[in-house]
Design a protein around this motif. Structure first.
Motif, PDB file in Angstrom:
ATOM      1  N   LEU A 156       0.876  -1.180   0.000  1.00 48.72           N
ATOM      2  CA  LEU A 156       0.000   0.000   0.000  1.00 48.72           C
ATOM      3  C   LEU A 156       0.909   1.225   0.000  1.00 48.72           C
ATOM      4  N   THR A 157       1.387   1.608  -1.181  1.00 53.46           N
ATOM      5  CA  THR A 157       2.506   2.539  -1.274  1.00 53.46           C
ATOM      6  C   THR A 157       2.164   3.948  -1.748  1.00 53.46           C
ATOM      7  N   TRP A 158       0.902   4.241  -2.005  1.00 49.96           N
ATOM      8  CA  TRP A 158       0.569   5.591  -2.468  1.00 49.96           C
ATOM      9  C   TRP A 158       0.971   6.609  -1.411  1.00 49.96           C
ATOM     10  N   GLN A 159       1.514   7.738  -1.875  1.00 52.43           N
ATOM     11  CA  GLN A 159       1.868   8.817  -0.959  1.00 52.43           C
ATOM     12  C   GLN A 159       1.919  10.127  -1.732  1.00 52.43           C
ATOM     13  N   ALA A 160       1.679  11.213  -1.069  1.00 54.24           N
ATOM     14  CA  ALA A 160       1.861  12.564  -1.599  1.00 54.24           C
ATOM     15  C   ALA A 160       2.450  13.399  -0.471  1.00 54.24           C
ATOM     16  N   GLN A 161       3.119  14.469  -0.849  1.00 55.30           N
ATOM     17  CA  GLN A 161       3.753  15.339   0.138  1.00 55.30           C
ATOM     18  C   GLN A 161       2.920  16.595   0.353  1.00 55.30           C
ATOM     19  N   LEU A 162       2.879  17.049   1.578  1.00 49.33           N
ATOM     20  CA  LEU A 162       2.221  18.302   1.919  1.00 49.33           C
ATOM     21  C   LEU A 162       3.099  19.469   1.446  1.00 49.33           C
ATOM     22  N   PRO A 163       2.509  20.609   1.096  1.00 45.06           N
ATOM     23  CA  PRO A 163       3.294  21.745   0.611  1.00 45.06           C
ATOM     24  C   PRO A 163       4.406  22.178   1.577  1.00 45.06           C
ATOM     25  N   GLY A 164       4.152  22.098   2.858  1.00 45.59           N
ATOM     26  CA  GLY A 164       5.144  22.504   3.860  1.00 45.59           C
ATOM     27  C   GLY A 164       6.029  21.357   4.309  1.00 45.59           C
ATOM     28  N   GLY A 165       5.889  20.185   3.685  1.00 48.09           N
ATOM     29  CA  GLY A 165       6.662  19.010   4.066  1.00 48.09           C
ATOM     30  C   GLY A 165       5.820  18.037   4.880  1.00 48.09           C
ATOM     31  N   GLY A 166       6.155  16.807   4.799  1.00 51.42           N
ATOM     32  CA  GLY A 166       5.423  15.763   5.514  1.00 51.42           C
ATOM     33  C   GLY A 166       4.516  14.984   4.590  1.00 51.42           C
ATOM     34  N   ASP A 167       4.107  13.820   5.056  1.00 52.19           N
ATOM     35  CA  ASP A 167       3.270  12.917   4.273  1.00 52.19           C
ATOM     36  C   ASP A 167       1.789  13.238   4.417  1.00 52.19           C
ATOM     37  N   VAL A 168       1.042  13.058   3.336  1.00 50.23           N
ATOM     38  CA  VAL A 168      -0.410  13.242   3.376  1.00 50.23           C
ATOM     39  C   VAL A 168      -1.058  12.155   4.228  1.00 50.23           C
ATOM     40  N   VAL A 169      -0.583  10.912   4.065  1.00 52.68           N
ATOM     41  CA  VAL A 169      -1.134   9.775   4.812  1.00 52.68           C
ATOM     42  C   VAL A 169       0.032   9.051   5.487  1.00 52.68           C
ATOM     43  N   SER A 170      -0.079   8.804   6.775  1.00 52.66           N
ATOM     44  CA  SER A 170       1.013   8.134   7.485  1.00 52.66           C
ATOM     45  C   SER A 170       1.245   6.731   6.944  1.00 52.66           C
ATOM     46  N   TRP A 171       2.460   6.271   7.075  1.00 44.75           N
ATOM     47  CA  TRP A 171       2.781   4.904   6.682  1.00 44.75           C
ATOM     48  C   TRP A 171       2.234   3.917   7.706  1.00 44.75           C
TER      49      TRP A 171
END
Length: 186
Positions: A156-171
């Motif tokens: 389950l590897t989908w990920q996107a980054q927030l504009p200020g840094g950090g993951d949209v969805v935690s691993w």
């Protein structure tokens, strides 16, 4: 390490009461909130082994995940290869190797979890309620269990980054099961 004696208050075979049991998954979302969802179609069986001890087996139907809107979000989580791919992997399956119920009411369940065709070892911890007679003349008990998995280990590897840094969805995904169990009658 605790030296509390292991006990087996559950004898025979037990099934989950579908109306009074829940299986949830929760992730940190956008770095600020917690998104939790429930699987509506879950079947669990706890059984006493002939040689002693207990087994716990469970199946959750992926399509029963409680995501209603928007339809695109549900389709992405349920149907896409990024997440659960229900068409090719319609169930999430757990099979125990060892169920330990201690005299102090704590529980530890060691087993294997399969998501999206990938199987990994899992240890869930929690508590149990010893069986009591219910209003229908049967016996009813409960297990409350929690475990945390890294979703990448299950593809389950989908990920996107927030504009200020950090993951949209935690691993990390927190899995929680509240199982109200009813003894099967012969």
């Amino acid at each position: 390490m605790s030296t509390i004696a292991t006990t087996t208050p559950f004898t025979g075979r037990w099934t989950s009461d579908r109306e009074h049991s829940t299986f949830q998954a929760g992730v940190r979302h956008m770095g600020v909130g917690s998104f939790r969802t429930t699987f509506e179609d879950v079947a669990v069986r706890l059984a006493e082994r002939a040689e002693g001890g207990l087994t716990l087996e469970g199946r959750a139907q992926v399509a029963s995940i409680a995501i209603r809107t928007p339809a695109e979000f549900r389709a992405h989580v349920v149907d896409s290869e990024d997440f659960l791919a229900a068409a090719t992997h319609p169930e999430i399956v757990f099979s125990s190797r060892d169920v330990r119920l201690a005299g102090d009411g704590t529980a530890a369940v060691h087993g294997e979890l399969s998501i999206k065709g990938i199987t990994r070892a899992l240890v869930a911890h929690g508590t149990y309620a010893e069986p009591i007679e219910d209003i229908y003349g049967g016996l009813r008990g409960a297990l409350d269990l929690t475990a945390t998995i890294d979703r990448r280990a299950f593809g389950l590897t989908w990920q996107a980054q927030l504009p200020g840094g950090g993951d949209v969805v935690s691993w990390n995904v927190e899995l929680t099961a509240h199982l109200e169990l009813v003894q099967e009658r012969d």
